[in-house]
Design a protein around this motif. Structure first.
Motif: not given
Length: 104
Positions: A1-10
């Protein structure tokens, strides 16, 4: 699984299911740069048993503030949406693997 870049929204959807290790970081942070390849290795080895999300604290201050992030890197382990463990500062791979396996 690839590393995900998150945000306040997600963020809430990113941590909702299973084990998720969130790396609270910033591009200017030296120890954050040191831990990035360690997280890549762990991501490659743990496959689908762990999701890794990186959250830039400068761009996502709301989420960082809600979890009381004062120093970076801070890694918070979530299980089904709830924080279950936290470490601050650079950690060797073995320590992070132990942290995750303790909650698997």
């Amino acid at each position: 699984m690839a590393i995900v870049h998150g945000s306040d929204q997600t963020f809430s959807s990113e941590i909702a299911d299973g084990l998720v290790l969130v790396d609270f970081w910033a591009p200017w942070c030296g120890p954050c740069k040191m831990i990035a390849p360690v997280l890549e290795e762990i991501d490659g080895e743990m496959n689908d048993s762990l999701k890794i999300v990186k959250l830039d604290v400068d761009e996502n201050q709301e989420t960082a503030s809600s979890f009381g992030i004062m120093s970076i890197p801070t890694l918070v382990l979530f299980k089904d949406g709830q924080p279950v463990d936290k470490v601050v500062g650079f950690q060797p791979k073995e320590a992070l693997v132990q942290l995750v396996n303790k909650h698997a």
